[in-house]
Each structure stands twice: as structure tokens, then as C-alpha cells.
Design an enzyme around this catalytic site. Structure first.
Site, short mmCIF file in Angstrom:
data_model
loop_
_atom_site.label_atom_id
_atom_site.label_comp_id
_atom_site.label_asym_id
_atom_site.label_seq_id
_atom_site.Cartn_x
_atom_site.Cartn_y
_atom_site.Cartn_z
N HIS A 1 25.44 4.59 -9.22
CA HIS A 1 24.30 5.11 -9.25
C HIS A 1 23.32 4.96 -10.45
CE1 HIS A 1 25.62 6.84 -5.39
NE2 HIS A 1 24.59 7.71 -5.42
N GLU B 1 29.48 19.36 -11.76
CA GLU B 1 29.73 17.87 -12.27
C GLU B 1 30.05 18.10 -13.94
OE1 GLU B 1 27.22 14.99 -10.84
OE2 GLU B 1 26.98 14.12 -12.51
N HIS C 1 17.28 4.59 -1.71
CA HIS C 1 18.29 4.95 -2.63
C HIS C 1 19.57 4.10 -2.26
CE1 HIS C 1 20.88 7.42 -5.05
NE2 HIS C 1 21.46 7.83 -3.93
N ARG D 1 33.24 15.48 -10.42
CA ARG D 1 32.27 15.27 -9.47
C ARG D 1 31.67 14.14 -9.99
NH1 ARG D 1 28.06 19.68 -6.23
NH2 ARG D 1 26.81 18.05 -5.63
N ARG E 1 12.78 33.22 -7.38
CA ARG E 1 14.44 33.17 -8.18
C ARG E 1 15.37 32.88 -7.22
NH1 ARG E 1 12.17 37.67 -11.38
NH2 ARG E 1 11.16 36.87 -13.38
N ASN F 1 28.87 9.40 -8.59
CA ASN F 1 27.87 8.56 -9.01
C ASN F 1 28.33 7.06 -9.21
OD1 ASN F 1 26.26 10.87 -8.88
ND2 ASN F 1 27.01 11.27 -10.96
N GLU G 1 26.56 5.05 0.98
CA GLU G 1 27.52 6.16 0.44
C GLU G 1 28.56 6.53 1.13
OE1 GLU G 1 26.20 7.71 -2.50
OE2 GLU G 1 24.04 7.45 -2.55
#
Lengths: 361, 361
Positions: free
Chosen positions: A247, A236, A264, A240, A120, A244, A184
Site C-alpha cells: 500500500h 493499527e 486502488h 494491523r 459527534r 498495508n 486485496e
């Protein structure tokens, strides 16, 4: 060395950027909860940097477990994640063990998700070794794996305690990976930093020539932009999503061809040109703007046209995007250079036309 | 209906306890982010309650996806988790879709972990239908799955937006499951609520006879104790570990026999008697205390001796417990009835003797 901060209250953390940082125990050791670490790397990066980094930690009394995974986006899945879990359990790693990602974006995403979910949640450090990871994926806590039905569909927001971006590692980065990272970098200029976009146009040759000063500047400027956005919207729910840009189209390329066929960053470059073309068709950008964007990606050594999939195939994959809300596709588009917006009202016919205009036929 | 609150700042949420709550759209609908829900249930619970609950939501305009899994602790693993992911993706569930767990502890843990990790986290509601889930596992945000090398080794802390404990569902609960839930009820008395322990001794027959008033009181008192502890220590860095009384021994029983052979509550009962016996050997409890504990579990229809595994096997599985720190086993023990403590200094010889004294030979 330059140090930035991601401001997230009790979960704030530093980003260190500079040469030789993988040798700096003084930066890593204070972040460990106990002298226990598990380093996750891949078969490409491990032979170059793992032994040196591990030995440095061991010399300071840290018990280190090494986990080396196969390299490539096609391994960012549940099976590889299980290899991390198995190794952590077999080596009796505990809640106080710090997981360290030493590698590119795939290693960071996989190891980060393992850290978020092992027992966790255990402490996590990012040591990114690719340009893409140093400017983007190592900062901000997005972790996860791909699902056969969609990229990054399984994951968690889980912040690292430290990002250690050793710029020396870029010396061994393959040319194609350097270019992928530049996609990016260019993104930050396009969505919110026009002066940086100008700078990139003037300095792209220095960047591709791996000029240390230029690379450091580009990494720092990228991380400043990223840290500001993440501090404003960690999970997001708003701004945020601007990160993207390109993307949603890009994910369709990656998924449509099978993960790993295109890098990517390559898919993001072609996807961003599609987003720019769509923005032009909606009346925001002009042809010169779109050409300027495509020219910069080309200067960076990146593809500016998508692969020859049908527009239907693109739309099918795009419909699986995480930004879909109430069944509507939400796209990041450009109102102007340096100003991105999120829109869910682009007509499908325009999206289709933009894809077809920017695809190989 | 009684309503309690788990106080966790912005992530606070209500626990509603009462009869007929699965028909109460007025409680569920305000918690949905969008009129989209995916209900995860199992093959035992679904035929009893799923259609009614789904229809109630659909009548209010909610688009509902139903996901029915096999029943049992042996299915609390990555393969079953993948079935949830697959169904969410195939049904185009989005970030605004609320995942609802309708079932016992296994369904709550599985669905909660799926909610924590699908698209990096979607809204989550617990609708527990077993006593164990209503008094313990649905409250507090522990989610996760088992790994062949250890119970609950993969998971996340992820809080629901609402816990809806419909006490009518206990009418169909098998006797053995009712007893298993009582193990966790007794736990609260032992670790921090001596008056409740006294009450349980006086009312065990009513509880096993499914007296509605007695069950409601036991659930409420259990949830009050749980909510107080979780509010104080959400991620188990301190006092929350006390809730694991008997669980380290119990996990060894569950893992040692193979998940599903014993119910979790049964293993906790036998494990708690071992912890009590160890506490006696360390000089804290007397023989009468240990007998009183064992008698109460027996009254609840629970086993008070562990299966005939060797002490070595027990210790081997216990060493994999999540509470291990710096290689040391940390055990929850009883300083007195109603007062639990965490200790990492119990001699292995005493642990071994306590196991052997409380095992079938």
C-alpha cells in the site's frame, strides 16, 4: 449465508456474507437505533440497488433519506463529504439516524467518516457492493478521505454495527473492479495464510468466472483473516499495519497519477510486486517467489509494473505515508510467502532499485 | 497547583490548575509520545504565550510546529480546519506528533477535532487560556466545528491526554471574555451544585476583580463537576446533556445572529434565563428563583435578554439542535435551583412565551 464476528468487546459486530442479503430486513432492522436511516450510495450503484433496498426498509416503517454521490476515488474528498453533511442536516437527520453505506470502498470510507463525525457520531452500517469492499474496506472501521497531499490522511477509526455483504451485487461488478478486489484477496494469502494462497492459485479462473461458491469462499476467508487482525489491533499500533502490504508503494502510484487514474487494487498489485522485489533484494524471497506473486496478480487481471514515474517521485509520495515514524519510512515486506513483517531499515538505495526494477520505463 | 482526574479507564487524564503551568515542561513532556509537537493557537493568544511555550518545549528537544489561526467563533469551520490539516501535512507531522491547543474554546474544539481525525487520530493536549475553556470546553473530549446549518454539527468525542490550565493567562483575558466564562461557571451551580451557587453569589465581585484565589476555586469546583459528569456519561447518552442548560436557546441566538456576534457564554447566559423562565411557566421555579438567576448573570456582566429575533426564528434554529430525538426538542430545564432535568414535553406555546418574555422587542 455465513456469519463471522469482529470481536471488539462492546463494539463487536457481525459480518453476514451471502446471496440476497440486501432484501433481508430481518438482519438490518434489529441494528437500527430508531426507524430512521440515511443511505449513502453513488451514481453507479444507486440505479442498481438503492430503490430496492430503500423500499424494503420503508415497508418496515423506516424513514429513509437517500444521498447519491458521484462515483470514483477522485471524489473521496472534503467537498463530497460536505455533500453528505449538507444532506443530513437538510433532512434533519438526528443522532439516532443510522447511516448506511451502499457501495464500494470509496462510499464506505466517506459515509463511515460522515457517520463518525456527524453530531459527534451516529450509528453506521456497511452494505458493500464491490469485491474490494466485501473482503477488506468494509470490515475494521477505517474511514476517511484523501487530502491533496496524501491518501486517507483525514479520517477516524469508527466501527459499523453490521456488515452486510450481498454476493449477488458482484454479478454487476465491472471486470476491472473484480480484479481490483482480488488484489486485496491475494494480500491475505501473502501476509499470513499460505494455504489460502495455494487455493487462490488453483481457483483464480473460477473467481474471475464469478463462480458463486469460489467467491463466497474467498470473501469468507478474507474476512476471517481481517477480523482476526482487527480484533488484535483495532487502531493499527502493531500487527494491523501488515494489511498495508504493497500500500505504501501503491499510494505513491495513486497520488502520483492523481486519484482515480488507477483503481486502488491495481495500485496495490503493482505496489506489492515492488515490496516483493525489495524483499528479494534484502535476501528474504527468491526470484521464484517474486515470479509466483507476479504471476498470480497477472492471472487476476492486475498490473504488475508501476507507471513510469521517477523513483524520486515515488519516494516523495511514500515519505507522506501514515506509517512514517520518527521520519523513517516503515514498509511492510515479506520474510517469506505467507509471512509479512514491518521494517524501517530498508536502505533507500534498495527501495529505489526495487521501484526501478518494477516500473515501466 | 491542584490536580484533578477525569476517570475514563484507559483514557483517564489529569487536569492541572495553577499559576505558571505553561512553563512546566515536567508536566508536558511525559505526555508526549515522541519529541514532536504541533501547537495550534490564534492571532490573539499567540503573541502573548506561544513563543514562551514553544521555546520551553524546544529547549527540551521537542521539534515544534506552530499553527496560528484567526481568532473568533466565526472561524470555527471547515475552512479553518483545513488550514490545520494543510500545516500538519506540509510540516510532515506524523502519528506520534502531539497536537497542543493553546487558546480558548474555539481553538480547543478545532484543534481537538483535527487531532481526532488527522491520520485517524493523534495524541492531543489542551492548554486552555480563557476562563470558559478552563472551566468547561477543554475538559471532556467534545471537539468539533460549526456548519452553516448548526453549531458543533460536525465533530468527535476525543479525549486529551492532559489539560493544563495556567491561571496566569487569565490576567490578559478581556473583560467580556471573563464574563462569558462565568456563564459556564454559574451553570454548574444551577444544574447540580447549590452550595457553589451560593458561593458564587457571595464572591462574584472577587471573580470579576480577578482575585487569584477566587478564580482558582471557581475553576477547580467547575472542573470537579464537569469531570464527574463526563466520567459517568462520556458520549452524552444521558446525564451529560444537563451540561447544555441554556445551550439550545443559546445556539439559536448564536446561529440566528451569525457566529461571533455574541460570545458563546453570552448566548448561554441569555439562553439560561429563557430556560429558567420556561421552568417557571411549567410550575417548577418561582419568580424569585428566576430573578435570582438573572441577577447573578447580571452581576457577572452578562446579558439576560436575548436579541430581538422572532420566536419562530428561535424555534427554527432550536429544531436543528443535536438533542432533537424522534423529531422532539429535548430541553434542559430546572426542577429547582441546583437540579436540572431533561424534558421533551414542554408545550411549544410555553417555549414560545418564555422566549418572548426574555427577548428584547
Amino acid at each position: 449465508m455465513r456469519t463471522l464476528k469482529v470481536a471488539l468487546g462492546a463494539r463487536s459486530y457481525p459480518i453476514h456474507i451471502g446471496a440476497g442479503l440486501l432484501g433481508r430486513g430481518d438482519l438490518v432492522l434489529p441494528c437500527l437505533k430508531a426507524p430512521l436511516a440515511a443511505i449513502v450510495s453513488n451514481e453507479t450503484v444507486a440505479p442498481l440497488y438503492l430503490a430496492g433496498f430503500s423500499d424494503m426498509l420503508r415497508a418496515s416503517g423506516v424513514r429513509v433519506t437517500e444521498i447519491v454521490l458521484p462515483d470514483g476515488e477522485q471524489h473521496k474528498n472534503g467537498r463530497t463529504l460536505d455533500r453528505i453533511y449538507d444532506a443530513l442536516l437538510q433532512n434533519r437527520c438526528e443522532r439516532a439516524t443510522t447511516l448506511i453505506a451502499l457501495g464500494g470502498g470509496v462510499i464506505g470510507d466517506l459515509a463511515g467518516f460522515a457517520a463518525a463525525t456527524y453530531q459527534r457520531g451516529i450509528p453506521f452500517i456497511q452494505a458493500p457492493t464491490t469485491l474490494l469492499a466485501q473482503v477488506d474496506s468494509s470490515v475494521g472501521g477505517k474511514t476517511g478521505i484523501n487530502h491533496p497531499l496524501g491518501k486517507n490522511m483525514i479520517g477516524a477509526f469508527y466501527q459499523p454495527r453490521l456488515v452486510l455483504a450481498d454476493t449477488d451485487t458482484l454479478k454487476t461488478l465491472p471486470e476491472r473492479e473484480l480484479s481490483a478486489g482480488l488484489a486485496e484477496v491475494i494480500k491475505y494469502g501473502l501476509i499470513r495464510d499460505l494455504p489460502f494462497l495455494d487455493w487462490l492459485e488453483d481457483n483464480m479462473a473460477r473467481l474471475r468466472g464469478r463462480d458463486a461458491g469460489a467467491l463466497s469462499h474467498a470473501i469468507e476467508r478474507s474476512c476471517i483473516n481481517k477480523a482476526e487482525i482487527v480484533a488484535e489491533d483495532e487502531t493499527e499500533s502493531g500487527v494491523r499495519a501488515l494489511l498495508n502490504l504493497g500500500h505504501t508503494f501503491g499510494h505513491a502510484i495513486e497520488a502520483g497519477l492523481g486519484y482515480g487514474a488507477w483503481l486502488h487494487g491495481e495500485a496495490v498489485a503493482a505496489g506489492t510486486v515492488m515490496a516483493a522485489e525489495l524483499s528479494r533484494r534484502l535476501g528474504w524471497l527468491n526470484e521464484a517467489d517474486v515470479s509466483r506473486i507476479a504471476a498470480l496478480f497477472e492471472q487476476a487481471g492486475l498490473p504488475v509494473r508501476g507507471p513510469a514515474l521517477s523513483a524520486d517521485r515515488y519516494l516523495e509520495w511514500m515519505a507522506l505515508d501514515k506509517k512514517v515514524a520518527a521520519g523513517k519510512l516503515r514498509l511492510v515486506l515479506l520474510e517469506a510467502l505467507g509471512k509479512a513483517v514491518i521494517r524501517d531499515d530498508a536502505p533507500e538505495s534498495a527501495i529505489r532499485a526495487a521501484i526501478e526494477a518494477c516500473c515501466h520505463v
